[in-house]
Scaffold this active site. Structure first.
Site, PDB file in Angstrom:
ATOM      1  CE  LYS A   2     -49.504  16.034  -5.318  1.00  0.00           C
ATOM      2  NZ  LYS A   2     -50.717  15.300  -5.554  1.00  0.00           N
ATOM      3  NE  ARG A  28     -53.388  16.329  -0.397  1.00  0.00           N
ATOM      4  CZ  ARG A  28     -52.224  15.582  -0.300  1.00  0.00           C
ATOM      5  NH1 ARG A  28     -51.031  15.754  -0.103  1.00  0.00           N
ATOM      6  NH2 ARG A  28     -52.305  14.470  -1.308  1.00  0.00           N
ATOM      7  NE  ARG A  32     -49.795   7.537  -6.919  1.00  0.00           N
ATOM      8  CZ  ARG A  32     -49.841   8.446  -6.068  1.00  0.00           C
ATOM      9  NH1 ARG A  32     -50.556   8.271  -4.828  1.00  0.00           N
ATOM     10  NH2 ARG A  32     -49.493   9.529  -6.200  1.00  0.00           N
ATOM     11  NE  ARG A  44     -49.526   6.031  -1.822  1.00  0.00           N
ATOM     12  CZ  ARG A  44     -49.275   7.331  -2.186  1.00  0.00           C
ATOM     13  NH1 ARG A  44     -48.143   7.589  -2.656  1.00  0.00           N
ATOM     14  NH2 ARG A  44     -50.122   8.398  -1.643  1.00  0.00           N
ATOM     15  NE  ARG A  59     -55.406  10.176  -1.132  1.00  0.00           N
ATOM     16  CZ  ARG A  59     -53.888  10.260  -1.803  1.00  0.00           C
ATOM     17  NH1 ARG A  59     -53.834   9.084  -2.518  1.00  0.00           N
ATOM     18  NH2 ARG A  59     -53.437  10.924  -1.280  1.00  0.00           N
TER      19      ARG A  59
HETATM   20  P1  AMP Z   1     -49.821  12.084  -0.643  1.00  0.00           P
HETATM   21  O1  AMP Z   1     -48.636  10.846  -0.541  1.00  0.00           O
HETATM   22  O2  AMP Z   1     -49.103  13.468  -0.872  1.00  0.00           O
HETATM   23  O3  AMP Z   1     -50.810  11.597  -1.437  1.00  0.00           O
HETATM   24  O4  AMP Z   1     -50.304  12.074   0.754  1.00  0.00           O
HETATM   25  C1  AMP Z   1     -50.725  10.955   1.398  1.00  0.00           C
HETATM   26  C2  AMP Z   1     -51.758  11.297   2.379  1.00  0.00           C
HETATM   27  O5  AMP Z   1     -51.219  11.926   3.512  1.00  0.00           O
HETATM   28  C3  AMP Z   1     -53.091  12.289   2.059  1.00  0.00           C
HETATM   29  O6  AMP Z   1     -54.018  11.394   1.502  1.00  0.00           O
HETATM   30  C4  AMP Z   1     -53.409  12.748   3.344  1.00  0.00           C
HETATM   31  O7  AMP Z   1     -54.032  12.044   4.205  1.00  0.00           O
HETATM   32  C5  AMP Z   1     -52.081  13.268   4.023  1.00  0.00           C
HETATM   33  N1  AMP Z   1     -51.397  14.369   3.563  1.00  0.00           N
HETATM   34  C6  AMP Z   1     -50.228  14.600   2.958  1.00  0.00           C
HETATM   35  N2  AMP Z   1     -50.110  16.055   2.686  1.00  0.00           N
HETATM   36  C7  AMP Z   1     -51.075  16.704   3.412  1.00  0.00           C
HETATM   37  C8  AMP Z   1     -51.607  18.156   3.587  1.00  0.00           C
HETATM   38  N3  AMP Z   1     -50.602  18.862   3.036  1.00  0.00           N
HETATM   39  N4  AMP Z   1     -52.548  18.236   4.171  1.00  0.00           N
HETATM   40  C9  AMP Z   1     -53.449  17.140   4.787  1.00  0.00           C
HETATM   41  N5  AMP Z   1     -52.930  15.933   4.837  1.00  0.00           N
HETATM   42  C10 AMP Z   1     -51.979  15.601   4.037  1.00  0.00           C
END
Ligand code: AMP
Length: 212
Positions: free
Chosen positions: A13, A88, A123, A157, A168
């Site tokens: 994404k 999400r 990553r 990460r 996740r």
């Molecule tokens: P990402 O970089 O989008 O994979 O986000 C990393 C982490 O941030 C996720 O595993 C969540 O812990 C938190 N996070 C990001 N976006 C959201 C969201 N819309 N709702 C809840 N947690 C989020």
């Protein structure tokens, strides 16, 4: 144009959002990037979010909804935007509805769990500007430092650990995947099969968006 990218963590994404953002000249709004920045800067929100992100759990809805409300009110979002990683949960999507934000297209990038697990271990992220890379699919020029901000070192990460990735994926299937039905019912959902090569996924994504 208002675009939402859905997909499991590691589906691509963020990479596709950045490419489409440049192509269409609209900003990408990534809640994950905003949260990582807040954690790095030690803000109150960052302190609250840290334990959730490190264990692979979702940050509470009210926190991310607040982030999005504030960010979408900024001037650069007036001509459209791409949401990467938000919503999400169905509660977050309903909050977006209540803000009067109706996406033109929701692209779900489809990748199997097995491939996600293999991908996540490669990553890398820039510790300075937050740019994302992948050792196989989207490497920086030298593989170890950032192209965008001039040589800052790339790091893995912490949420890429295999155990965290599995949890996740569980969270994705339970809390986020129902959004496909939510947006299909609104007639805006497009499914894109994630490909091995970034540019192949981009071609399918642009076609789904109706962009030439
Ligand atoms: P990402 O970089 O989008 O994979 O986000 C990393 C982490 O941030 C996720 O595993 C969540 O812990 C938190 N996070 C990001 N976006 C959201 C969201 N819309 N709702 C809840 N947690 C989020």
């Amino acid at each position: 144009m208002k675009i939402i990218f859905l997909g499991a963590p590691g589906a691509g994404k963020g990479t596709q959002s950045d490419i489409v953002s440049e192509r269409l000249g609209i900003p990408t709004v990534s809640t994950g990037a905003i949260i990582r920045e807040a954690i790095k800067n030690g803000t109150d929100m960052g302190k609250k979010a840290r334990s959730y992100t490190e264990s692979g759990a979702l940050v509470p809805d009210e926190v991310v909804i607040g982030i999005i409300r504030e960010r979408l009110a900024a001037d650069d979002c007036r001509g459209g935007f791409i949401l990467d990683g938000f919503p999400r949960t169905v509660a977050q999507a309903e909050a977006l509805d209540r803000m009067g934000v109706a996406p033109d297209v929701v692209v779900s990038i489809e990748v199997s769990d097995e491939r996600i697990i293999a991908r996540m271990s490669g990553r890398r992220v820039c510790g300075t500007c937050g740019a994302s890379y992948h050792t196989l699919y989207n490497p920086s020029a030298d593989g170890v430092t950032c192209d965008r901000c001039g040589g800052a070192p790339l790091t893995t990460r912490r949420d890429g650990d295999p155990e965290v990735v599995k949890s996740r994926l569980d969270v994705y299937h339970t809390s986020t995947e129902p959004l496909k039905e939510f947006y299909a019912a609104k007639g805006v959902l497009k499914l894109v099969e994630g490909q091995e090569k970034v540019e192949d996924t981009t071609a399918l994504t642009l076609a789904a968006l109706g962009v030439r």
